[in-house]
Design a protein around this motif. Structure first.
Motif, PDB file in Angstrom:
ATOM      1  N   VAL A   1       0.875  -1.179   0.000  1.00  0.00           N
ATOM      2  CA  VAL A   1       0.000   0.000   0.000  1.00  0.00           C
ATOM      3  C   VAL A   1       0.911   1.228   0.000  1.00  0.00           C
ATOM      4  O   VAL A   1       1.933   1.240   0.689  1.00  0.00           O
ATOM      5  CB  VAL A   1      -0.838   0.018   1.302  1.00  0.00           C
ATOM      6  CG1 VAL A   1      -1.741   1.232   1.358  1.00  0.00           C
ATOM      7  CG2 VAL A   1      -1.622  -1.266   1.459  1.00  0.00           C
ATOM      8  N   PHE A   2       0.560   2.257  -0.769  1.00  0.00           N
ATOM      9  CA  PHE A   2       1.409   3.457  -0.791  1.00  0.00           C
ATOM     10  C   PHE A   2       0.617   4.681  -0.362  1.00  0.00           C
ATOM     11  O   PHE A   2      -0.606   4.711  -0.448  1.00  0.00           O
ATOM     12  CB  PHE A   2       2.055   3.617  -2.165  1.00  0.00           C
ATOM     13  CG  PHE A   2       3.006   2.478  -2.443  1.00  0.00           C
ATOM     14  CD1 PHE A   2       4.301   2.520  -1.949  1.00  0.00           C
ATOM     15  CD2 PHE A   2       2.584   1.329  -3.102  1.00  0.00           C
ATOM     16  CE1 PHE A   2       5.169   1.446  -2.125  1.00  0.00           C
ATOM     17  CE2 PHE A   2       3.445   0.250  -3.285  1.00  0.00           C
ATOM     18  CZ  PHE A   2       4.739   0.314  -2.801  1.00  0.00           C
ATOM     19  N   THR A   3       1.355   5.679   0.094  1.00  0.00           N
ATOM     20  CA  THR A   3       0.699   6.876   0.631  1.00  0.00           C
ATOM     21  C   THR A   3       0.231   7.770  -0.525  1.00  0.00           C
ATOM     22  O   THR A   3       0.384   7.424  -1.686  1.00  0.00           O
ATOM     23  CB  THR A   3       1.668   7.656   1.540  1.00  0.00           C
ATOM     24  OG1 THR A   3       2.774   8.098   0.738  1.00  0.00           O
ATOM     25  CG2 THR A   3       2.186   6.783   2.680  1.00  0.00           C
TER      26      THR A   3
ATOM     27  N   LEU B   1      11.371   9.455  -3.159  1.00  0.00           N
ATOM     28  CA  LEU B   1      11.003   8.904  -1.858  1.00  0.00           C
ATOM     29  C   LEU B   1       9.539   8.507  -1.926  1.00  0.00           C
ATOM     30  O   LEU B   1       8.681   9.323  -2.296  1.00  0.00           O
ATOM     31  CB  LEU B   1      11.245   9.964  -0.768  1.00  0.00           C
ATOM     32  CG  LEU B   1      10.773   9.657   0.642  1.00  0.00           C
ATOM     33  CD1 LEU B   1      11.398   8.382   1.202  1.00  0.00           C
ATOM     34  CD2 LEU B   1      11.118  10.828   1.583  1.00  0.00           C
ATOM     35  N   ILE B   2       9.283   7.237  -1.630  1.00  0.00           N
ATOM     36  CA  ILE B   2       7.901   6.764  -1.523  1.00  0.00           C
ATOM     37  C   ILE B   2       7.749   6.127  -0.141  1.00  0.00           C
ATOM     38  O   ILE B   2       8.755   5.863   0.534  1.00  0.00           O
ATOM     39  CB  ILE B   2       7.536   5.751  -2.650  1.00  0.00           C
ATOM     40  CG1 ILE B   2       8.512   4.578  -2.674  1.00  0.00           C
ATOM     41  CG2 ILE B   2       7.496   6.444  -4.009  1.00  0.00           C
ATOM     42  CD1 ILE B   2       8.126   3.469  -3.667  1.00  0.00           C
ATOM     43  N   ALA B   3       6.529   5.908   0.281  1.00  0.00           N
ATOM     44  CA  ALA B   3       6.315   5.369   1.627  1.00  0.00           C
ATOM     45  C   ALA B   3       5.151   4.406   1.628  1.00  0.00           C
ATOM     46  O   ALA B   3       4.170   4.590   0.905  1.00  0.00           O
ATOM     47  CB  ALA B   3       6.059   6.515   2.606  1.00  0.00           C
ATOM     48  N   SER B   4       5.283   3.375   2.466  1.00  0.00           N
ATOM     49  CA  SER B   4       4.289   2.305   2.484  1.00  0.00           C
ATOM     50  C   SER B   4       3.958   1.880   3.911  1.00  0.00           C
ATOM     51  O   SER B   4       4.835   1.367   4.621  1.00  0.00           O
ATOM     52  CB  SER B   4       4.872   1.117   1.705  1.00  0.00           C
ATOM     53  OG  SER B   4       4.055  -0.008   1.857  1.00  0.00           O
TER      54      SER B   4
ATOM     55  N   PHE C   1       1.066  10.657  -5.660  1.00  0.00           N
ATOM     56  CA  PHE C   1       1.694   9.376  -5.987  1.00  0.00           C
ATOM     57  C   PHE C   1       1.181   8.899  -7.344  1.00  0.00           C
ATOM     58  O   PHE C   1      -0.005   8.973  -7.628  1.00  0.00           O
ATOM     59  CB  PHE C   1       1.327   8.342  -4.912  1.00  0.00           C
ATOM     60  CG  PHE C   1       2.072   7.047  -5.051  1.00  0.00           C
ATOM     61  CD1 PHE C   1       3.294   6.860  -4.416  1.00  0.00           C
ATOM     62  CD2 PHE C   1       1.556   6.009  -5.827  1.00  0.00           C
ATOM     63  CE1 PHE C   1       3.991   5.668  -4.553  1.00  0.00           C
ATOM     64  CE2 PHE C   1       2.255   4.815  -5.968  1.00  0.00           C
ATOM     65  CZ  PHE C   1       3.468   4.642  -5.327  1.00  0.00           C
ATOM     66  N   GLY C   2       2.079   8.445  -8.181  1.00  0.00           N
ATOM     67  CA  GLY C   2       1.628   7.955  -9.483  1.00  0.00           C
ATOM     68  C   GLY C   2       2.781   7.444 -10.307  1.00  0.00           C
ATOM     69  O   GLY C   2       3.930   7.412  -9.848  1.00  0.00           O
ATOM     70  N   ARG C   3       2.479   7.044 -11.513  1.00  0.00           N
ATOM     71  CA  ARG C   3       3.507   6.493 -12.396  1.00  0.00           C
ATOM     72  C   ARG C   3       4.484   7.575 -12.821  1.00  0.00           C
ATOM     73  O   ARG C   3       4.141   8.753 -12.864  1.00  0.00           O
ATOM     74  CB  ARG C   3       2.854   5.874 -13.628  1.00  0.00           C
ATOM     75  CG  ARG C   3       2.036   4.676 -13.254  1.00  0.00           C
ATOM     76  CD  ARG C   3       1.346   4.019 -14.411  1.00  0.00           C
ATOM     77  NE  ARG C   3       0.325   3.152 -13.869  1.00  0.00           N
ATOM     78  CZ  ARG C   3       0.573   1.952 -13.329  1.00  0.00           C
ATOM     79  NH1 ARG C   3       1.793   1.475 -13.336  1.00  0.00           N
ATOM     80  NH2 ARG C   3      -0.390   1.236 -12.816  1.00  0.00           N
ATOM     81  N   ILE C   4       5.715   7.145 -13.164  1.00  0.00           N
ATOM     82  CA  ILE C   4       6.694   8.092 -13.685  1.00  0.00           C
ATOM     83  C   ILE C   4       7.027   7.647 -15.105  1.00  0.00           C
ATOM     84  O   ILE C   4       6.876   6.473 -15.437  1.00  0.00           O
ATOM     85  CB  ILE C   4       7.982   8.150 -12.830  1.00  0.00           C
ATOM     86  CG1 ILE C   4       8.591   6.751 -12.645  1.00  0.00           C
ATOM     87  CG2 ILE C   4       7.690   8.794 -11.489  1.00  0.00           C
ATOM     88  CD1 ILE C   4       9.966   6.765 -12.022  1.00  0.00           C
TER      89      ILE C   4
END
Ligand code: PLP
Ligand code: COI
Length: 354
Positions: free
Chosen positions: A25-27, A158-161, A49-52
Motif C-alpha cells: 500500500v502506498f501513501t 522517496l515513496i512510503a508504504s 503518488f503515481g507512475r513516472i
C-alpha cells in the motif's frame, strides 16, 4: 532545500492495520529531486503518488544504476511519530551512491526531505505495535543515451508504504538453507552498497530455497565459499559457547543499521561481540557439539528474526530447540521498545518528527 508541494485531490484511506502486509500500500504522495552535472540537485517536489515516465534509453533500465534505502517511521503511544537513526541511512545512501557513480546529496538535505515528507504523510503512520510507515528513498541514473559511464543526470525519489511485518513468521523462528551455488556479491563488488542489482541477483537462490520449504538462504563468501556472510537480506549473528559472533564487514556484506544497533545494545548489556570471519566448518562443529546456542538475522524490516533450523545439503540442524533464544528475545524487546517509544532511548537513536 526548497520543496514545492502539490497535494493530491483524491486522498486515500489506510486499510485495516492487520491487513497491511509489507510494501503493498502506498501513501498519497511521492517526492522527487532531479540532479544533473551542471546544476546539481534541483526541483525538489512532492506530488500526488503515481507512475513516472522514463526515456527507453534511461541508464537505470540498461545498466542498473540504482540504489535505495529502507527505514521506518514509528508511531509512539503518545501519538507522535519518530524515526530510528535516520542519519545512518542517509550516510549509507551516500556511500552506495559513491560506489555506483551516482550523485551524493548533502546529508542535511536528505534528512530534511525525509522529515518533511513524513510530516506531510503523517496520517499514514499506522498505530499498532509492530506496524510502521516504511520509507523507501531511491536514486537512479537517467541519462537518455546508451553509453556506459558515470551518469550526468539522476533522480532521487522517496515513496512510503504503511506496513506490517515483513516475514510471515514474524518473530517465530525461520528455517534457513546454506546456499552453495550462487553468491550474493564478492569483495571488491557492490555488497556494501544497497544497489538494486544485488537483490535481483539474489532472488534465484531465495526462490530455490522457498521451493524446498526454507524461508531464506545463508550466504557464503564469493571467493572461497567458506565464510558466512548474511542471511537473505539481513545480517546474521550467532551465540556460540557464550561468545557472540557476527561476520566482519569485509566489503561484500551490507553494514546494517540493525546490526550496528544490536552490537551496541549487546555491548551495553555486558556481552562481548566479536566481528570476525566465521567459517561454515566452525558453525557445523558448533552445531554438532551443541555449542551453537542461538542464531538470528537482523534488519530494519524484521528487526530480529530467530533462526530455528539450518539445512546443509540434506542434513538439517535444529538450533536452540527451534525456539527463540534469550539474547535474540532481549534484542527484539530492547530495539522494538526504543523504536516504538515504549522504552527509554538511552542511546540517543530516536529522531522525533512530531
Ligand atoms: N543486509 C542486506 C543485504 C539488506 O538488504 C539489509 C536491509 O536493509 C540488511 C542487511 C539490514 O540492514 P539494516 O539493518 O540497515 O536494515
Ligand atoms: C531489511 O530491512 O532488512 C531489508 O532487507 C529490506 C528489504 C525489503 C530489502
Amino acid at each position: 532545500m526548497e520543496i514545492k508541494i502539490t497535494k493530491t485531490k483524491t486522498p486515500g484511506v489506510m486499510p485495516a492495520e492487520d491487513k497491511l502486509g509489507f510494501g503493498k500500500v502506498f501513501t498519497d504522495h511521492m517526492l522527487l529531486v532531479d540532479w544533473n552535472e551542471k546544476t546539481g540537485w534541483h526541483d525538489a517536489r512532492i506530488q500526488p503518488f503515481g507512475r513516472i515516465s522514463l526515456h527507453p534509453a534511461s541508464t537505470v533500465l540498461h545498466y542498473g544504476a540504482e540504489i535505495f534505502e529502507g527505514l521506518k517511521a514509528y508511531r509512539r503511544a503518545d501519538g507522535g511519530v519518530q524515526l530510528f537513526r535516520p542519519m545512518e541511512n542517509v550516510k549509507r545512501m551516500n556511500r552506495s551512491a559513491e560506489r555506483m557513480s551516482l550523485p551524493e546529496m548533502p546529508e542535511e538535505d536528505m534528512l530534511q526531505l525525509l522529515t518533511e515528507f513524513v510530516k506531510l504523510e503523517e496520517k499514514w503512520v499506522p498505530k499498532s505495535f509492530g506496524t510502521s510507515l516504511y520509507l523507501r528513498p531511491f536514486l537512479f541514473g537517467n541519462d537518455e543515451a546508451l553509453g556506459v559511464h558515470a551518469v550526468k543526470n539522476a533522480t532521487f525519489m522517496l515513496i512510503a508504504s504503511p506496513s506490517g511485518s515483513y516475514y510471515a513468521e514474524g518473530i517465530n523462528p525461520v528455517s534457513i538453507m546454506i546456499e552453495n551455488e550462487d553468491v550474493r556479491t564478492v569483495r571488491g563488488g557492490t555488497g556494501y552498497a544497497k544497489c538494486g542489482g544485488n537483490y535481483a541477483a539474489s532472488t534465484r537462490a531465495g526462490e530455490r530455497a522457498a521451493k524446498k520449504g526454507y524461508s531464506q538462504v545463508l550466504w557464503l563468501d564469493g571467493v572461497e565459499r567458506k565464510y558466512i556472510e548474511e542471511v537473505g537480506a539481513m545480517n546474521v549473528m550467532f551465540k556460540i559457547d557464550g561468545e557472540i559472533v557476527t561476520p566482519m564487514l569485509t566489503g561484500s556484506i551490507l553494514p546494517g543499521i540493525t546490526r550496528k544497533s544490536c552490537i551496541e545494545v549487546l555491548t551495553s548489556l555486558g556481552y562481548k561481540v566479536n566481528e570476525r570471519l566465521l567459517s561454515l566448518d566452525e558453525l557445523v562443529s558448533a552445531m554438532e557439539s551443541g555449542k551453537l546456542e542461538e542464531a538470528w538475522g537482523c534488519g530494519t524490516a524484521a528487526v530480529v528474526s530467530p533462526i530455528g533450523k539450518l539445512a546443509i545439503g540434506d542434513k538439517e540442524y535444529v538450533i536452540g530447540g527451534g525456539k527463540i533464544g534469550e539474547v535474540t528475545q532481549s534484542l527484539y524487546d530492547i530495539l522494538t521498545g526504543i523504536q516504538w517509544g515504549k522504552r527509554e532511548d538511552t542511546f540517543g537513536w530516536v529522531y522525533k518528527i512530531s
